[in-house]
Each structure stands twice: as C-alpha cells, then as structure tokens.
Design a protein around this motif. Structure first.
Motif, PDB file in Angstrom:
ATOM      1  N   HIS A 105       0.810  -1.209   0.000  1.00 52.64           N
ATOM      2  CA  HIS A 105       0.000   0.000   0.000  1.00 52.64           C
ATOM      3  C   HIS A 105       0.848   1.267   0.000  1.00 52.64           C
ATOM      4  O   HIS A 105       0.315   2.365   0.144  1.00 52.64           O
ATOM      5  N   LEU A 106       2.136   1.124  -0.170  1.00 57.34           N
ATOM      6  CA  LEU A 106       3.033   2.289  -0.186  1.00 57.34           C
ATOM      7  C   LEU A 106       2.796   3.107  -1.454  1.00 57.34           C
ATOM      8  O   LEU A 106       2.947   2.595  -2.572  1.00 57.34           O
ATOM      9  N   VAL A 107       2.416   4.366  -1.292  1.00 64.24           N
ATOM     10  CA  VAL A 107       2.109   5.212  -2.442  1.00 64.24           C
ATOM     11  C   VAL A 107       3.124   6.329  -2.640  1.00 64.24           C
ATOM     12  O   VAL A 107       3.091   7.037  -3.654  1.00 64.24           O
ATOM     13  N   SER A 108       4.047   6.509  -1.701  1.00 66.93           N
ATOM     14  CA  SER A 108       4.983   7.625  -1.796  1.00 66.93           C
ATOM     15  C   SER A 108       6.364   7.244  -1.277  1.00 66.93           C
ATOM     16  O   SER A 108       6.488   6.578  -0.252  1.00 66.93           O
ATOM     17  N   LEU A 109       7.375   7.714  -1.992  1.00 67.27           N
ATOM     18  CA  LEU A 109       8.765   7.557  -1.553  1.00 67.27           C
ATOM     19  C   LEU A 109       9.315   8.878  -1.031  1.00 67.27           C
ATOM     20  O   LEU A 109      10.528   9.079  -0.986  1.00 67.27           O
ATOM     21  N   GLU A 110       8.437   9.774  -0.615  1.00 70.23           N
ATOM     22  CA  GLU A 110       8.822  11.129  -0.246  1.00 70.23           C
ATOM     23  C   GLU A 110       9.888  11.181   0.844  1.00 70.23           C
ATOM     24  O   GLU A 110      10.691  12.110   0.891  1.00 70.23           O
ATOM     25  N   GLY A 111       9.949  10.179   1.692  1.00 66.33           N
ATOM     26  CA  GLY A 111      10.921  10.198   2.779  1.00 66.33           C
ATOM     27  C   GLY A 111      12.354  10.053   2.322  1.00 66.33           C
ATOM     28  O   GLY A 111      13.276  10.367   3.077  1.00 66.33           O
ATOM     29  N   PHE A 112      12.564   9.616   1.085  1.00 68.95           N
ATOM     30  CA  PHE A 112      13.918   9.416   0.581  1.00 68.95           C
ATOM     31  C   PHE A 112      14.450  10.622  -0.180  1.00 68.95           C
ATOM     32  O   PHE A 112      15.438  10.507  -0.908  1.00 68.95           O
ATOM     33  N   ILE A 113      13.824  11.762  -0.015  1.00 67.97           N
ATOM     34  CA  ILE A 113      14.213  12.948  -0.764  1.00 67.97           C
ATOM     35  C   ILE A 113      15.654  13.387  -0.462  1.00 67.97           C
ATOM     36  O   ILE A 113      16.298  14.037  -1.279  1.00 67.97           O
ATOM     37  N   GLY A 114      16.187  13.032   0.691  1.00 67.75           N
ATOM     38  CA  GLY A 114      17.563  13.407   1.034  1.00 67.75           C
ATOM     39  C   GLY A 114      18.598  12.389   0.604  1.00 67.75           C
ATOM     40  O   GLY A 114      19.804  12.633   0.725  1.00 67.75           O
ATOM     41  N   LEU A 115      18.155  11.248   0.088  1.00 70.39           N
ATOM     42  CA  LEU A 115      19.076  10.160  -0.258  1.00 70.39           C
ATOM     43  C   LEU A 115      19.958  10.559  -1.427  1.00 70.39           C
ATOM     44  O   LEU A 115      19.478  10.915  -2.499  1.00 70.39           O
ATOM     45  N   ASP A 116      21.279  10.445  -1.226  1.00 71.15           N
ATOM     46  CA  ASP A 116      22.250  10.848  -2.246  1.00 71.15           C
ATOM     47  C   ASP A 116      22.883   9.652  -2.946  1.00 71.15           C
ATOM     48  O   ASP A 116      23.134   9.686  -4.143  1.00 71.15           O
ATOM     49  N   SER A 117      23.156   8.568  -2.209  1.00 65.55           N
ATOM     50  CA  SER A 117      23.822   7.429  -2.835  1.00 65.55           C
ATOM     51  C   SER A 117      23.420   6.118  -2.185  1.00 65.55           C
ATOM     52  O   SER A 117      23.175   6.053  -0.978  1.00 65.55           O
ATOM     53  N   VAL A 118      23.348   5.079  -3.037  1.00 63.57           N
ATOM     54  CA  VAL A 118      23.100   3.711  -2.599  1.00 63.57           C
ATOM     55  C   VAL A 118      24.294   2.889  -3.056  1.00 63.57           C
ATOM     56  O   VAL A 118      24.642   2.890  -4.237  1.00 63.57           O
ATOM     57  N   GLY A 119      24.921   2.188  -2.119  1.00 68.06           N
ATOM     58  CA  GLY A 119      26.158   1.498  -2.442  1.00 68.06           C
ATOM     59  C   GLY A 119      25.989   0.264  -3.291  1.00 68.06           C
ATOM     60  O   GLY A 119      26.857  -0.080  -4.092  1.00 68.06           O
ATOM     61  N   ALA A 120      24.858  -0.429  -3.159  1.00 64.66           N
ATOM     62  CA  ALA A 120      24.706  -1.699  -3.874  1.00 64.66           C
ATOM     63  C   ALA A 120      23.369  -1.788  -4.596  1.00 64.66           C
ATOM     64  O   ALA A 120      23.312  -1.719  -5.820  1.00 64.66           O
ATOM     65  N   THR A 121      22.263  -1.928  -3.853  1.00 67.26           N
ATOM     66  CA  THR A 121      20.989  -2.276  -4.475  1.00 67.26           C
ATOM     67  C   THR A 121      19.834  -1.459  -3.899  1.00 67.26           C
ATOM     68  O   THR A 121      19.752  -1.242  -2.695  1.00 67.26           O
TER      69      THR A 121
END
Length: 218
Positions: free
Chosen positions: A161-177
């Motif tokens: 039921h997740l409709v928004s990824l708004e909480g990840f707006i500060g995410l700059d880099s993902v190391g793997a996956t």
C-alpha cells in the motif's frame, strides 16, 4: 569523630561518583526489548545512554514473544548511534517516534511490522548500512520521516500500500541495491536527489501502478 566523619564523607562521594559513571554508560550487551515495560524502564536505568555499542532488538531476537505489547519507543529517546543493527518486529507500532535522536546505525535497520504507517521517528538518521521495510498487513502508505538519510548500502522495500517515496528525498547514494517490490507507487519522485547506485542497480518488481520513472533524473 573526625575519622568517622571523613569515612562517611568518602563513602558518600564514592557512591555519587560510581552512580554517575554507571548512569553515563550504556549496557555493554545487545539491547533486547520484548515488552513495553522494558522500554519504559530503560531511561530510568540508563538515563545518559547515547551510544549503543551492539544491536538494538525490538521483539526480533528468538525466542519471539507472541504477546509482545510494545506500542511506542519513547524510552529510547536520546540514543544517537547504534554500533550494529536496529531490528524491529511489531504488531502495534504506528510510527517510530522515540528513536528521534538516532543519527547512525552501523548495521541494518530492519523493520517487519503489522501497523507501521510511516517512518516518523527516523528523521535524524543519516546513515545505515541496509534498510529493509516489510509491511505484512498493508498499513504503510508513506516513507515520510526519514528525510535526513544520505547514504545506505542497500534498500529493500515490500509494502503493497506504499504510495509515496517522499521520505527518501535526502538520499544521495546507494552502495549496492535499491529494490522496490509490490508497492502502489505511481512514480519515483521521492528519489529526486539520488545521484549514484554503485554496484547492482535498481530493481522494480510487481509495481502495477508505476507510470513514470520520474525521480531518477540525476
């Protein structure tokens, strides 16, 4: 009399000093909480605990307690770093308020919940190695509350039921996956500041409402 006075004074001062240093320290072992009373008593036993060396487990360490009644994490307020993992399994938590001071997790943040609606309470978190969200009873609709997260090794989300990824707006880099499975999102706009996924890339699976990849522009 003078000798007795000095002895009593020394013993009193010694007790005060010992109490001070005892209170200033966090427990050396893993912190394992299965019941609300254990969470509530933690700041009384360790009023100045800020940096936990090992892991924090909320009903996530066998033997699991089916009658676990944890409904809030308020007793953990003040902890700003966890050396290893933060594992939470809960039937009643609607948010994560209580870990509002947490900035660093040296291992995984692992959330398996029945009732979590958002990630409010993780607003100060800047770094974790892995972030896993699994919402079993379809309550979570938003990632709101984790806006300060900057770097993470991997993200794995299953929340139908997740409709928004708004909480990840500060995410700059993902190391793997970065893996999104079974969400109801329409686009990836919450990933607007993500610049790099270093190794394995992004996996989008079972996203029937996804209409656009907007959000991966960078």
């Amino acid at each position: 009399m003078n000798f007795i006075y000095k002895t009593v004074l020394f013993q009193t001062l010694l007790a005060v000093v010992c109490a001070h240093f005892s209170a200033a320290q966090c427990p050396g072992d893993d912190l394992i909480f299965n019941y609300q009373s254990e969470i509530d008593s933690f700041p009384i036993l360790y009023p100045n605990c800020k940096s936990v060396k090992n892991r924090v487990s909320i009903n996530s360490t066998p033997p699991f307690q089916p009658d676990s009644d944890i409904r809030n994490l308020n007793g953990l307020l003040g902890i700003d770093s966890i050396g290893e993992h933060l594992w939470i399994t809960s039937k009643y938590l609607k948010n994560l308020k209580g870990v509002d001071s947490l900035k660093f997790v040296g291992g995984s943040v692992y959330l398996i919940t029945d009732s979590l609606e958002n990630l409010e309470g993780l607003g100060q978190l800047e770094h974790a190695v892995n972030l896993t969200l699994s919402d079993k009873n379809l309550s979570q609709t938003s990632t709101k509350g984790i806006e300060n997260l900057r770097t993470v090794q991997s993200i794995d989300i299953y929340a139908p039921h997740l409709v928004s990824l708004e909480g990840f707006i500060g995410l700059d880099s993902v190391g793997a996956t970065l893996r999104l499975n079974g969400a109801a999102i329409h686009d990836l706009s919450g990933l607007g500041n993500l610049r790099t996924i270093e190794t394995f890339g992004i996996y989008l699976m079972n996203l029937p409402h996804l209409q656009s990849l907007a959000g991966l522009d960078k």
